[in-house]
Design a protein around this motif. Sequence first.
Motif, PDB file in Angstrom:
ATOM      1  N   ALA A 197       1.238  20.058 -35.461  1.00  0.00           N
ATOM      2  CA  ALA A 197       1.800  21.067 -36.369  1.00  0.00           C
ATOM      3  C   ALA A 197       3.202  20.655 -36.820  1.00  0.00           C
ATOM      4  O   ALA A 197       3.546  20.766 -37.996  1.00  0.00           O
ATOM      5  N   LEU A 198       4.017  20.158 -35.889  1.00  0.00           N
ATOM      6  CA  LEU A 198       5.375  19.748 -36.235  1.00  0.00           C
ATOM      7  C   LEU A 198       5.379  18.541 -37.163  1.00  0.00           C
ATOM      8  O   LEU A 198       6.218  18.441 -38.059  1.00  0.00           O
ATOM      9  N   LYS A 199       4.445  17.634 -36.980  1.00  0.00           N
ATOM     10  CA  LYS A 199       4.368  16.460 -37.860  1.00  0.00           C
ATOM     11  C   LYS A 199       4.031  16.865 -39.291  1.00  0.00           C
ATOM     12  O   LYS A 199       4.379  16.162 -40.231  1.00  0.00           O
ATOM     13  N   ALA A 200       3.377  18.001 -39.456  1.00  0.00           N
ATOM     14  CA  ALA A 200       2.971  18.461 -40.787  1.00  0.00           C
ATOM     15  C   ALA A 200       3.956  19.446 -41.421  1.00  0.00           C
ATOM     16  O   ALA A 200       3.780  19.831 -42.562  1.00  0.00           O
ATOM     17  N   VAL A 201       5.010  19.828 -40.695  1.00  0.00           N
ATOM     18  CA  VAL A 201       5.873  20.917 -41.160  1.00  0.00           C
ATOM     19  C   VAL A 201       6.722  20.523 -42.377  1.00  0.00           C
ATOM     20  O   VAL A 201       7.036  21.365 -43.208  1.00  0.00           O
ATOM     21  N   GLY A 202       7.124  19.293 -42.485  1.00  0.00           N
ATOM     22  CA  GLY A 202       7.840  18.845 -43.680  1.00  0.00           C
ATOM     23  C   GLY A 202       9.296  19.260 -43.781  1.00  0.00           C
ATOM     24  O   GLY A 202       9.895  19.131 -44.849  1.00  0.00           O
ATOM     25  N   VAL A 203       9.867  19.791 -42.719  1.00  0.00           N
ATOM     26  CA  VAL A 203      11.294  20.128 -42.666  1.00  0.00           C
ATOM     27  C   VAL A 203      11.862  19.522 -41.384  1.00  0.00           C
ATOM     28  O   VAL A 203      11.111  19.189 -40.468  1.00  0.00           O
ATOM     29  N   PRO A 204      13.192  19.364 -41.296  1.00  0.00           N
ATOM     30  CA  PRO A 204      13.763  18.821 -40.064  1.00  0.00           C
ATOM     31  C   PRO A 204      13.390  19.664 -38.844  1.00  0.00           C
ATOM     32  O   PRO A 204      13.331  20.892 -38.915  1.00  0.00           O
ATOM     33  N   VAL A 205      13.143  18.969 -37.735  1.00  0.00           N
ATOM     34  CA  VAL A 205      12.793  19.611 -36.464  1.00  0.00           C
ATOM     35  C   VAL A 205      13.809  19.170 -35.420  1.00  0.00           C
ATOM     36  O   VAL A 205      14.008  17.968 -35.211  1.00  0.00           O
ATOM     37  N   ILE A 206      14.442  20.143 -34.783  1.00  0.00           N
ATOM     38  CA  ILE A 206      15.367  19.864 -33.695  1.00  0.00           C
ATOM     39  C   ILE A 206      14.739  20.384 -32.406  1.00  0.00           C
ATOM     40  O   ILE A 206      14.469  21.579 -32.271  1.00  0.00           O
ATOM     41  N   GLU A 207      14.497  19.477 -31.476  1.00  0.00           N
ATOM     42  CA  GLU A 207      13.993  19.870 -30.157  1.00  0.00           C
ATOM     43  C   GLU A 207      15.184  20.320 -29.321  1.00  0.00           C
ATOM     44  O   GLU A 207      16.250  19.706 -29.357  1.00  0.00           O
ATOM     45  N   CYS A 208      14.998  21.368 -28.569  1.00  0.00           N
ATOM     46  CA  CYS A 208      16.088  22.005 -27.842  1.00  0.00           C
ATOM     47  C   CYS A 208      15.631  22.346 -26.426  1.00  0.00           C
ATOM     48  O   CYS A 208      14.520  22.852 -26.238  1.00  0.00           O
ATOM     49  N   HIS A 209      16.479  22.069 -25.454  1.00  0.00           N
ATOM     50  CA  HIS A 209      16.202  22.448 -24.063  1.00  0.00           C
ATOM     51  C   HIS A 209      17.483  22.948 -23.414  1.00  0.00           C
ATOM     52  O   HIS A 209      18.562  22.368 -23.631  1.00  0.00           O
ATOM     53  N   LEU A 210      17.367  23.971 -22.615  1.00  0.00           N
ATOM     54  CA  LEU A 210      18.509  24.512 -21.887  1.00  0.00           C
ATOM     55  C   LEU A 210      19.004  23.527 -20.835  1.00  0.00           C
ATOM     56  O   LEU A 210      20.195  23.302 -20.692  1.00  0.00           O
ATOM     57  N   SER A 211      18.061  22.962 -20.084  1.00  0.00           N
ATOM     58  CA  SER A 211      18.401  21.985 -19.057  1.00  0.00           C
ATOM     59  C   SER A 211      18.266  20.587 -19.648  1.00  0.00           C
ATOM     60  O   SER A 211      17.896  20.429 -20.811  1.00  0.00           O
ATOM     61  N   THR A 215       6.604  26.578 -45.495  1.00  0.00           N
ATOM     62  CA  THR A 215       7.012  27.154 -46.780  1.00  0.00           C
ATOM     63  C   THR A 215       8.157  28.154 -46.663  1.00  0.00           C
ATOM     64  O   THR A 215       8.786  28.481 -47.665  1.00  0.00           O
ATOM     65  N   GLU A 216       8.433  28.632 -45.470  1.00  0.00           N
ATOM     66  CA  GLU A 216       9.395  29.724 -45.314  1.00  0.00           C
ATOM     67  C   GLU A 216      10.721  29.326 -44.676  1.00  0.00           C
ATOM     68  O   GLU A 216      11.660  30.114 -44.687  1.00  0.00           O
ATOM     69  N   ALA A 217      10.807  28.123 -44.099  1.00  0.00           N
ATOM     70  CA  ALA A 217      12.007  27.728 -43.351  1.00  0.00           C
ATOM     71  C   ALA A 217      12.647  26.484 -43.952  1.00  0.00           C
ATOM     72  O   ALA A 217      11.976  25.660 -44.575  1.00  0.00           O
ATOM     73  N   SER A 218      13.934  26.338 -43.709  1.00  0.00           N
ATOM     74  CA  SER A 218      14.638  25.121 -44.104  1.00  0.00           C
ATOM     75  C   SER A 218      14.588  24.075 -42.994  1.00  0.00           C
ATOM     76  O   SER A 218      14.732  22.884 -43.255  1.00  0.00           O
ATOM     77  N   ALA A 219      14.405  24.530 -41.757  1.00  0.00           N
ATOM     78  CA  ALA A 219      14.338  23.649 -40.591  1.00  0.00           C
ATOM     79  C   ALA A 219      13.736  24.441 -39.440  1.00  0.00           C
ATOM     80  O   ALA A 219      13.664  25.676 -39.491  1.00  0.00           O
ATOM     81  N   TYR A 265      14.131  28.458 -38.581  1.00  0.00           N
ATOM     82  CA  TYR A 265      13.263  29.056 -37.578  1.00  0.00           C
ATOM     83  C   TYR A 265      13.691  28.549 -36.200  1.00  0.00           C
ATOM     84  O   TYR A 265      13.808  27.330 -35.995  1.00  0.00           O
ATOM     85  N   VAL A 266      13.925  29.460 -35.282  1.00  0.00           N
ATOM     86  CA  VAL A 266      14.264  29.127 -33.903  1.00  0.00           C
ATOM     87  C   VAL A 266      13.127  29.660 -33.041  1.00  0.00           C
ATOM     88  O   VAL A 266      12.961  30.876 -32.898  1.00  0.00           O
ATOM     89  N   LEU A 267      12.332  28.728 -32.507  1.00  0.00           N
ATOM     90  CA  LEU A 267      11.122  29.086 -31.774  1.00  0.00           C
ATOM     91  C   LEU A 267      11.256  28.687 -30.311  1.00  0.00           C
ATOM     92  O   LEU A 267      11.694  27.572 -30.009  1.00  0.00           O
TER      93      LEU A 267
END
Length: 147
Positions: A89-103, A67-71, A6-8
């Motif tokens: 919400a992110l603490k409960a997601v149970g999959v790797p989380v990558i924070e991303c910023h353009l700048s 339940t639907e994403a690998s990360a 998932y890319v949000l």
Amino acid sequence: MSKPIYVLSGPNLNLLGVREPEIYGHQTLDDVKRLCEARAAALGRSVVFRQSNHEGELIDWIQEARTEASAVVINPAGYGHTSVAILDALKAVGVPVIECHLSNPASREAFRRKTYVSLAATGLVSGFGAASYELAVEAAAGLTRPA
């Protein structure tokens, strides 16, 4: 087939290419989506790419990712500095989380140097413009195994 990454993207990122291009670049969010899809495909993966200006909608997608994403790759934009709800919400997601910023938030105003998302993130990619998203997708794929 493996679960997608998932890319949000958070608020105002729908204005990429128009809003402060000297900071965020000239590529549009559609351009970023194509880059993410291409990088994921090259890695044998897929992405679900979404953007919202609404905090609750982002939270709904993060919860769906349980339940639907690998990360999850997330550019929380302004919500990164303000949203404890997104952190929870992110603490409960149970999959790797990558924070991303353009700048690079560390080189900008003092209030941008801390994000709540970082407290739940496995890693952070920032400062490379649209390529930050590609690198984050690659990192997410590397942290997960295709099913």
